[in-house]
Design a protein around this motif. Structure first.
Motif, PDB file in Angstrom:
ATOM      1  N   VAL A 183      40.001  33.387  42.280  1.00 44.99           N
ATOM      2  CA  VAL A 183      38.844  33.878  41.530  1.00 44.99           C
ATOM      3  C   VAL A 183      37.550  33.271  42.055  1.00 44.99           C
ATOM      4  CG1 VAL A 183      40.175  34.352  39.455  1.00 44.99           C
ATOM      5  CG2 VAL A 183      39.156  32.094  39.754  1.00 44.99           C
ATOM      6  N   ASP A 184      37.661  32.224  42.880  1.00 42.29           N
ATOM      7  CA  ASP A 184      36.484  31.614  43.495  1.00 42.29           C
ATOM      8  C   ASP A 184      36.947  30.842  44.727  1.00 42.29           C
ATOM      9  OD1 ASP A 184      37.625  29.210  42.504  1.00 42.29           O
ATOM     10  OD2 ASP A 184      36.409  29.306  40.689  1.00 42.29           O
ATOM     11  N   ASP A 185      36.002  30.237  45.447  1.00 38.81           N
ATOM     12  CA  ASP A 185      36.344  29.533  46.686  1.00 38.81           C
ATOM     13  C   ASP A 185      37.281  28.359  46.434  1.00 38.81           C
ATOM     14  OD1 ASP A 185      34.776  31.287  48.069  1.00 38.81           O
ATOM     15  OD2 ASP A 185      33.048  29.953  48.234  1.00 38.81           O
TER      16      ASP A 185
ATOM     17  N   LEU B 181      44.578  45.733  36.700  1.00 32.78           N
ATOM     18  CA  LEU B 181      43.221  45.967  36.198  1.00 32.78           C
ATOM     19  C   LEU B 181      42.258  45.035  36.921  1.00 32.78           C
ATOM     20  CD1 LEU B 181      44.326  46.333  32.500  1.00 32.78           C
ATOM     21  CD2 LEU B 181      43.473  48.160  33.966  1.00 32.78           C
ATOM     22  N   VAL B 182      41.898  45.461  38.123  1.00 29.28           N
ATOM     23  CA  VAL B 182      41.031  44.685  39.009  1.00 29.28           C
ATOM     24  C   VAL B 182      40.006  45.640  39.628  1.00 29.28           C
ATOM     25  CG1 VAL B 182      42.731  42.888  39.517  1.00 29.28           C
ATOM     26  CG2 VAL B 182      42.669  44.972  40.908  1.00 29.28           C
TER      27      VAL B 182
ATOM     28  N   GLN C 266      46.203  42.530  33.052  1.00 28.64           N
ATOM     29  CA  GLN C 266      44.795  42.137  33.109  1.00 28.64           C
ATOM     30  C   GLN C 266      44.654  40.982  34.106  1.00 28.64           C
ATOM     31  OE1 GLN C 266      42.832  41.633  29.298  1.00 28.64           O
ATOM     32  NE2 GLN C 266      44.168  43.127  28.320  1.00 28.64           N
ATOM     33  N   SER C 267      44.610  41.334  35.375  1.00 31.63           N
ATOM     34  CA  SER C 267      44.632  40.331  36.436  1.00 31.63           C
ATOM     35  C   SER C 267      43.278  39.675  36.678  1.00 31.63           C
ATOM     36  CB  SER C 267      45.135  40.966  37.739  1.00 31.63           C
ATOM     37  OG  SER C 267      46.413  41.526  37.565  1.00 31.63           O
ATOM     38  N   ASN C 268      42.222  40.225  36.099  1.00 34.69           N
ATOM     39  CA  ASN C 268      40.872  39.684  36.299  1.00 34.69           C
ATOM     40  C   ASN C 268      40.134  39.786  34.971  1.00 34.69           C
ATOM     41  OD1 ASN C 268      38.060  39.436  36.891  1.00 34.69           O
ATOM     42  ND2 ASN C 268      38.451  39.954  39.036  1.00 34.69           N
ATOM     43  N   ARG C 269      40.109  38.691  34.228  1.00 33.85           N
ATOM     44  CA  ARG C 269      39.526  38.726  32.881  1.00 33.85           C
ATOM     45  C   ARG C 269      38.034  39.037  32.901  1.00 33.85           C
ATOM     46  NH1 ARG C 269      41.562  39.667  27.846  1.00 33.85           N
ATOM     47  NH2 ARG C 269      39.699  39.642  26.550  1.00 33.85           N
ATOM     48  N   ALA C 270      37.327  38.503  33.887  1.00 32.80           N
ATOM     49  CA  ALA C 270      35.892  38.762  33.959  1.00 32.80           C
ATOM     50  C   ALA C 270      35.615  40.246  34.160  1.00 32.80           C
ATOM     51  CB  ALA C 270      35.272  37.937  35.089  1.00 32.80           C
ATOM     52  N   TYR C 271      36.425  40.885  34.994  1.00 28.78           N
ATOM     53  CA  TYR C 271      36.269  42.328  35.216  1.00 28.78           C
ATOM     54  C   TYR C 271      36.567  43.102  33.932  1.00 28.78           C
ATOM     55  CZ  TYR C 271      37.507  47.032  36.806  1.00 28.78           C
ATOM     56  OH  TYR C 271      37.604  48.392  36.948  1.00 28.78           O
ATOM     57  N   TRP C 272      37.624  42.719  33.240  1.00 22.85           N
ATOM     58  CA  TRP C 272      37.947  43.385  31.967  1.00 22.85           C
ATOM     59  C   TRP C 272      36.762  43.296  31.001  1.00 22.85           C
ATOM     60  CZ3 TRP C 272      41.914  46.174  29.661  1.00 22.85           C
ATOM     61  CH2 TRP C 272      41.843  46.291  28.262  1.00 22.85           C
TER      62      TRP C 272
END
Length: 369
Positions: free
Chosen positions: A64-66, A188-189, A214-220
Motif C-alpha cells: 500500500v506504500d513504499d 475491489l481495487v 475489499q483489497s484496498n480500503r482507501a479505494y473503497w
C-alpha cells in the motif's frame, strides 16, 4: 509425473479466491492430480491442503506504500529461497512456475529438473530480469495472444496456452432470475475499475450487484462507498458455488479492467453461466468476446460501457455458453500443459550436442494454435 507447482505468495491458493491467478493455480493442481500425477503445491499458508502442500510463509499481501512494498519484497525473497531449496531436494520430473517472481528463474539450473514458466501478467521488473536470464533455455507460455505480443521484446515467440475453468462448476443457466440486473466480480481495487461498473450500470438504468474482496480500503472509502445506493448491492467476498449461482441469475455482466488485461478469467465464468458481457476493449478481451457473447466499449468510458450493457443484455445465453465451451475447457488447457511438460522433459534429457533445434526455439515443442 512428479510435478512441483510454484505459486505466488500474496494470497492463499484457496477459496474464496482473491483473484483469477489463485483460482487458476488451484484448478491446475486439482486437474493434474485427478489425472494421476503427483503434484506438490508450493504456496503461502492457508492454501488448500488437499494433496501435497508445502507452505513457505504467511500470505505476503499487496503493498500500500513504499515501506510495505520493501517489507513484502524482503519476505518474498526469503520465502522463495526456502522454496527453491526444497524443490532442489524433491526429485521432481517437471517444475511448473506460476510464481511471477524472478528468483525461481535465476535458480532454475540448480533445481535438478526442467522448469516451464507461465506468463500471467505483462512485463514488469524485477520479473523481467529473471525471464531474460532464461529466455534462451526455458519454455514460456503466455495465457493469451495479446500477452504473448507484450513479451516479444524479451522472448522469441512464447507459446500460448489459454486459461481454462471447470465448466461444470459454472453451470449454464438458460434463464436469468428476478428483475433485470447486472453483475460485476473481482478484487475491489482501482485497476479492476468497479467504480466504473457502477457508473455504467446507472447510465444504462440497470441495478448492479457486485462481489469481491475489499483489497484496498482507501479505494473503497473514496470510490465505492460514496456510489452505493438502493440500485447497487455489494454481495461480499463469495465462494465459488455462490458466485456461480449469482452469475447465472444475472441478466448481463460487466468487466472493467483499467489495464491491458492479460486474460480475464471472470469472462470465462460469465460466459460459462450463459451471462452475456459488456466490457472495456482492453488486452485479451477483444479476442475472447465475439459478437454472439459480448459488446465492447471504449476503455475507461462508463457512458460507452452503459451503451454496451444495454445492447449486451439482449444476447442469446446459449451462444455465450457455447463460446465458453469452445475457449475455456479446463481439460483442453491441461492437455496442452501436459504436452509442454513432456516436450520439456524430452528436451532436458537430450544432450545439447544432438538436440534437433536450438534450446530457445519454441515452435517445434508445441503448436501455438
Amino acid at each position: 509425473m512428479k510435478i512441483a507447482l510454484l505459486a505466488h505468495l500474496k494470497y492463499p491458493i484457496a477459496q474464496p479466491f482473491s483473484g483469477g491467478l489463485e483460482m487458476h493455480t488451484h484448478l491446475l493442481a486439482s486437474t493434474l492430480r485427478a489425472r494421476g500425477h503427483s503434484v506438490t503445491l508450493y504456496a503461502s499458508e492457508g492454501s488448500d491442503a488437499r494433496g501435497c502442500l508445502k507452505a513457505v510463509c504467511p500470505p505476503t499481501g499487496s503493498a500500500v506504500d513504499d515501506e510495505s512494498g520493501l517489507r513484502i519484497d524482503r519476505a518474498e525473497l526469503a520465502a522463495y529461497e526456502t522454496m527453491v531449496a526444497d524443490v532442489a531436494r524433491g526429485d521432481f520430473d517437471i517444475i511448473h512456475n506460476n510464481s511471477l517472481h524472478y528468483l525461481p528463474l535465476l535458480r532454475a539450473r540448480d533445481l535438478g529438473a526442467p522448469m516451464v514458466t507461465a506468463l500471467h501478467t505483462p512485463p514488469f521488473e524485477p520479473f523481467v530480469r529473471g525471464v531474460k536470464a532464461r529466455a534462451d533455455d526455458m519454455t514460456f507460455a503466455a495465457v493469451s495472444e495479446s500477452l504473448a505480443r507484450e513479451w516479444l521484446p524479451f522472448l522469441d515467440d512464447p507459446l500460448v496456452i489459454g486459461n481454462g475453468i471447470d465448466l461444470d462448476a459454472f453451470a449454464y443457466s438458460s434463464e436469468p432470475k428476478g428483475e433485470p440486473h447486472a453483475i460485476w466480480m473481482g478484487r475491489l481495487v482501482p485497476e479492476k475499475g468497479p467504480h466504473l461498473a457502477i457508473d455504467a450500470a446507472r447510465v444504462a438504468g440497470i441495478p448492479l450487484k457486485f462481489a469481491g474482496p475489499q483489497s484496498n480500503r482507501a479505494y473503497w472509502d473514496a470510490e465505492i462507498a460514496p456510489r452505493l445506493g438502493p440500485d447497487i448491492t455489494y454481495l461480499g467476498h463469495l465462494g465459488h458455488a455462490e458466485l456461480a449461482r449469482r452469475v447465472g441469475e444475472a441478466h448481463v455482466a460487466l468487466c472493467t479492467p483499467r489495464w491491458e488485461e492479460p486474460f480475464g478469467l471472470v469472462l470465462a465464468e460469465f460466459l460459462a453461466c450463459g451471462t452475456p458481457v459488456a466490457a472495456f476493449a482492453r488486452g485479451a478481451i477483444p479476442d475472447i468476446l465475439d459478437e454472439t457473447s459480448g459488446v465492447l466499449a471504449q476503455a475507461d468510458d462508463p457512458v460507452d460501457l452503459g451503451r454496451a450493457l444495454s445492447r449486451a443484455i439482449g444476447l442469446d445465453r446459449h451462444d455465450c455458453r457455447r463460446r465458453a465451451e469452445h475457449l475455456f475447457d479446463a481439460d483442453t488447457m491441461t492437455d496442452r500443459y501436459e504436452a509442454m511438460y513432456h516436450a520439456e522433459i524430452r528436451r532436458w534429457s537430450t544432450p545439447v550436442s544432438v538436440r534437433p533445434v536450438p534450446a530457445g526455439a519454441r515452435a517445434p515443442l508445441l503448436d501455438n494454435a
